[in-house]
Write a protein that holds these residues in place. Structure first.
Motif, PDB file in Angstrom:
ATOM      1  N   LEU A  34       0.829  -1.150   0.113  1.00 26.02           N
ATOM      2  CA  LEU A  34       0.084  -0.111   0.100  1.00 26.02           C
ATOM      3  C   LEU A  34       0.922   1.125   0.129  1.00 26.02           C
ATOM      4  O   LEU A  34       1.924   1.321   0.874  1.00 26.02           O
ATOM      5  CB  LEU A  34      -0.914   0.106   1.115  1.00 26.02           C
ATOM      6  CG  LEU A  34      -1.628   1.246   1.347  1.00 26.02           C
ATOM      7  CD1 LEU A  34      -2.715   1.448   0.502  1.00 26.02           C
ATOM      8  CD2 LEU A  34      -2.419   1.138   2.905  1.00 26.02           C
ATOM      9  N   ILE A  35       0.653   2.095  -0.877  1.00 21.93           N
ATOM     10  CA  ILE A  35       1.552   3.460  -1.082  1.00 21.93           C
ATOM     11  C   ILE A  35       0.540   4.423  -0.437  1.00 21.93           C
ATOM     12  O   ILE A  35      -0.404   4.878  -0.821  1.00 21.93           O
ATOM     13  CB  ILE A  35       1.927   3.805  -2.491  1.00 21.93           C
ATOM     14  CG1 ILE A  35       2.809   2.422  -2.917  1.00 21.93           C
ATOM     15  CG2 ILE A  35       2.697   5.026  -2.667  1.00 21.93           C
ATOM     16  CD1 ILE A  35       3.078   2.614  -4.567  1.00 21.93           C
ATOM     17  N   VAL A  36       1.327   5.521   0.561  1.00 24.38           N
ATOM     18  CA  VAL A  36       0.486   6.386   0.856  1.00 24.38           C
ATOM     19  C   VAL A  36       1.222   7.730   0.940  1.00 24.38           C
ATOM     20  O   VAL A  36       2.330   7.782   1.668  1.00 24.38           O
ATOM     21  CB  VAL A  36       0.276   6.176   2.636  1.00 24.38           C
ATOM     22  CG1 VAL A  36      -0.593   7.412   3.088  1.00 24.38           C
ATOM     23  CG2 VAL A  36      -0.402   5.192   2.757  1.00 24.38           C
ATOM     24  N   ASP A  37       1.045   8.723   0.148  1.00 29.51           N
ATOM     25  CA  ASP A  37       1.699   9.995  -0.051  1.00 29.51           C
ATOM     26  C   ASP A  37       0.616  10.982  -0.628  1.00 29.51           C
ATOM     27  O   ASP A  37      -0.221  10.576  -1.468  1.00 29.51           O
ATOM     28  CB  ASP A  37       2.723   9.634  -1.305  1.00 29.51           C
ATOM     29  CG  ASP A  37       3.876  10.950  -1.096  1.00 29.51           C
ATOM     30  OD1 ASP A  37       3.168  12.048  -1.623  1.00 29.51           O
ATOM     31  OD2 ASP A  37       4.979  10.642  -0.799  1.00 29.51           O
ATOM     32  N   VAL A  58       4.063  11.581  -6.922  1.00 23.37           N
ATOM     33  CA  VAL A  58       4.914  10.812  -6.221  1.00 23.37           C
ATOM     34  C   VAL A  58       4.329   9.401  -6.226  1.00 23.37           C
ATOM     35  O   VAL A  58       4.895   8.399  -6.526  1.00 23.37           O
ATOM     36  CB  VAL A  58       5.169  11.510  -4.829  1.00 23.37           C
ATOM     37  CG1 VAL A  58       5.872  10.264  -4.291  1.00 23.37           C
ATOM     38  CG2 VAL A  58       5.999  12.351  -4.749  1.00 23.37           C
ATOM     39  N   ARG A  59       2.986   9.528  -5.869  1.00 26.44           N
ATOM     40  CA  ARG A  59       2.295   8.157  -5.953  1.00 26.44           C
ATOM     41  C   ARG A  59       2.287   7.489  -7.391  1.00 26.44           C
ATOM     42  O   ARG A  59       2.594   6.320  -7.335  1.00 26.44           O
ATOM     43  CB  ARG A  59       0.807   8.285  -5.543  1.00 26.44           C
ATOM     44  CG  ARG A  59       0.448   8.649  -4.132  1.00 26.44           C
ATOM     45  CD  ARG A  59      -0.798   8.317  -3.734  1.00 26.44           C
ATOM     46  NE  ARG A  59      -1.858   9.176  -4.592  1.00 26.44           N
ATOM     47  CZ  ARG A  59      -2.401  10.331  -4.475  1.00 26.44           C
ATOM     48  NH1 ARG A  59      -1.829  11.037  -3.655  1.00 26.44           N
ATOM     49  NH2 ARG A  59      -3.141  10.767  -5.359  1.00 26.44           N
ATOM     50  N   GLU A 113      -3.801   2.762  -2.940  1.00 25.37           N
ATOM     51  CA  GLU A 113      -2.959   3.954  -2.611  1.00 25.37           C
ATOM     52  C   GLU A 113      -3.790   4.968  -1.537  1.00 25.37           C
ATOM     53  O   GLU A 113      -5.049   4.758  -1.943  1.00 25.37           O
ATOM     54  CB  GLU A 113      -2.903   4.712  -3.717  1.00 25.37           C
ATOM     55  CG  GLU A 113      -1.964   4.446  -5.119  1.00 25.37           C
ATOM     56  CD  GLU A 113      -1.938   5.036  -6.434  1.00 25.37           C
ATOM     57  OE1 GLU A 113      -2.286   5.998  -6.338  1.00 25.37           O
ATOM     58  OE2 GLU A 113      -1.529   4.662  -7.302  1.00 25.37           O
ATOM     59  N   GLY A 114      -3.081   5.754  -0.903  1.00 19.57           N
ATOM     60  CA  GLY A 114      -3.609   6.647   0.038  1.00 19.57           C
ATOM     61  C   GLY A 114      -3.144   7.923  -0.101  1.00 19.57           C
ATOM     62  O   GLY A 114      -1.890   8.013  -0.601  1.00 19.57           O
ATOM     63  N   MET A 139       5.092   4.548   3.458  1.00 18.56           N
ATOM     64  CA  MET A 139       4.231   5.643   4.116  1.00 18.56           C
ATOM     65  C   MET A 139       5.117   6.815   4.021  1.00 18.56           C
ATOM     66  O   MET A 139       6.330   6.910   4.652  1.00 18.56           O
ATOM     67  CB  MET A 139       3.976   5.376   5.467  1.00 18.56           C
ATOM     68  CG  MET A 139       3.373   6.644   6.294  1.00 18.56           C
ATOM     69  SD  MET A 139       1.558   6.250   6.494  1.00 18.56           S
ATOM     70  CE  MET A 139       1.664   4.795   7.287  1.00 18.56           C
ATOM     71  N   ASP A 140       4.567   7.956   3.265  1.00 14.18           N
ATOM     72  CA  ASP A 140       5.261   9.288   3.344  1.00 14.18           C
ATOM     73  C   ASP A 140       5.163  10.031   4.879  1.00 14.18           C
ATOM     74  O   ASP A 140       4.125   9.766   5.537  1.00 14.18           O
ATOM     75  CB  ASP A 140       4.583  10.060   2.565  1.00 14.18           C
ATOM     76  CG  ASP A 140       5.437  11.630   2.192  1.00 14.18           C
ATOM     77  OD1 ASP A 140       6.489  11.831   2.606  1.00 14.18           O
ATOM     78  OD2 ASP A 140       4.648  12.590   1.765  1.00 14.18           O
ATOM     79  N   ILE A 141       6.321  10.706   5.145  1.00 11.35           N
ATOM     80  CA  ILE A 141       6.221  11.303   6.550  1.00 11.35           C
ATOM     81  C   ILE A 141       5.308  12.629   6.698  1.00 11.35           C
ATOM     82  O   ILE A 141       4.478  12.868   7.375  1.00 11.35           O
ATOM     83  CB  ILE A 141       7.462  11.468   7.189  1.00 11.35           C
ATOM     84  CG1 ILE A 141       8.150  10.279   7.445  1.00 11.35           C
ATOM     85  CG2 ILE A 141       7.692  12.494   8.161  1.00 11.35           C
ATOM     86  CD1 ILE A 141       9.653  10.304   7.865  1.00 11.35           C
TER      87      ILE A 141
END
Length: 245
Positions: free
Chosen positions: A20-23, A28-29, A47-48, A68-70
């Motif tokens: 799961l990609i979260v940005d 970027v996603r 994606e989130g 997870m992006d900060i």
């Protein structure tokens, strides 16, 4: 005569890692999806766009790893990581950052993130990092780990002394062989490398790591490394390149 049903095949260790990609940045996603979607052994399940979506997405999509992006506007990746890792069935978390060593990265790792990757890391290395984390292997080399440890060691002399004493008391709860494995984990060794250096089987190393995590109530191997560092048991003169770039 009834033909018996074929046996259910065992779960394959080569099954794709559900990611799961979260940005919050759509570019970027899109870039990560393009780069990682074709990566061998990676299945991007969703994606989130913000940290407040993460728990719902994890509940619905059941990823193995969350990238997870900060820095996100509504709920940052740090808070999302802390909340997610409280779940008993939490997936592993790899934080995504533009910083090599940052207090926020350290906070994420202490919250239970399994490591971090830089946004300019080559795609092949991100794929490798995600697969390592899913397999329970460390994603931080000694050099990168020491950068984070240096931040962890910040504060006054009294703070460092107290932290060292607490860490050594906790370390003392381990059996002798478990202590040897913990130090090897703190030095950045993979299961195979630890097995070779301590003359153990890989399965035995995995068992020791599981016992260490359970005894010390830790989330993952990076937290073992932090404890070993806090106890003053790492060779700080050892040099090594980052596996994550």
């Amino acid at each position: 005569m009834n033909t018996p049903a074929p046996p259910t095949p065992p779960a394959s260790s080569s099954a794709p890692v559900r990611l799961l990609i979260v940005d919050d940045d759509p570019l970027v996603r899109a870039g990560l999806t393009l780069m990682l979607g074709g990566g061998q052994g990676i299945d991007i399940v969703g994606e989130g766009t913000d940290g407040n979506e993460v728990e719902g997405l994890v509940e619905r999509l059941r990823p193995d790893v969350v990238l997870m992006d900060i820095r996100m506007p509504v709920m940052d990746g740090l808070t999302a990581t802390e909340r997610l890792r409280r779940r008993p069935d939490a997936p592993e978390v790899v934080v995504l950052t533009t910083f090599h060593a940052d207090e926020q990265v350290l906070r994420a790792i202490r919250a239970g993130a399994a490591g971090f990757v830089l946004k300019d890391t080559p795609p092949a290395r991100i794929v490798d990092s995600v697969r390592r984390v899913a397999a329970g292997d460390p994603v931080l080399s000694p050099a990168v780990t020491r950068q984070l440890m240096a931040r962890a060691a910040g504060g006054g002399h009294g703070d460092r002394a107290d932290r060292t004493e607490r860490a050594r008391r906790r370390f003392g709860q381990l059996a002798e062989r478990e202590q040897e494995v913990a130090v090897a984990v703190g030095s950045g060794g993979s299961n195979a490398e630890i097995a070779a250096s301590l003359y153990l089987s890989v399965a035995t190393v995995k068992t020791h790591v599981s016992r260490i995590l359970a005894k010390l109530e830790l989330n993952n191997r990076v937290q073992i490394a932090l404890l070993v560092h806090d106890a003053g048991l790492l060779d700080t003169d050892d040099e090594g390149g980052s596996r994550l770039g």
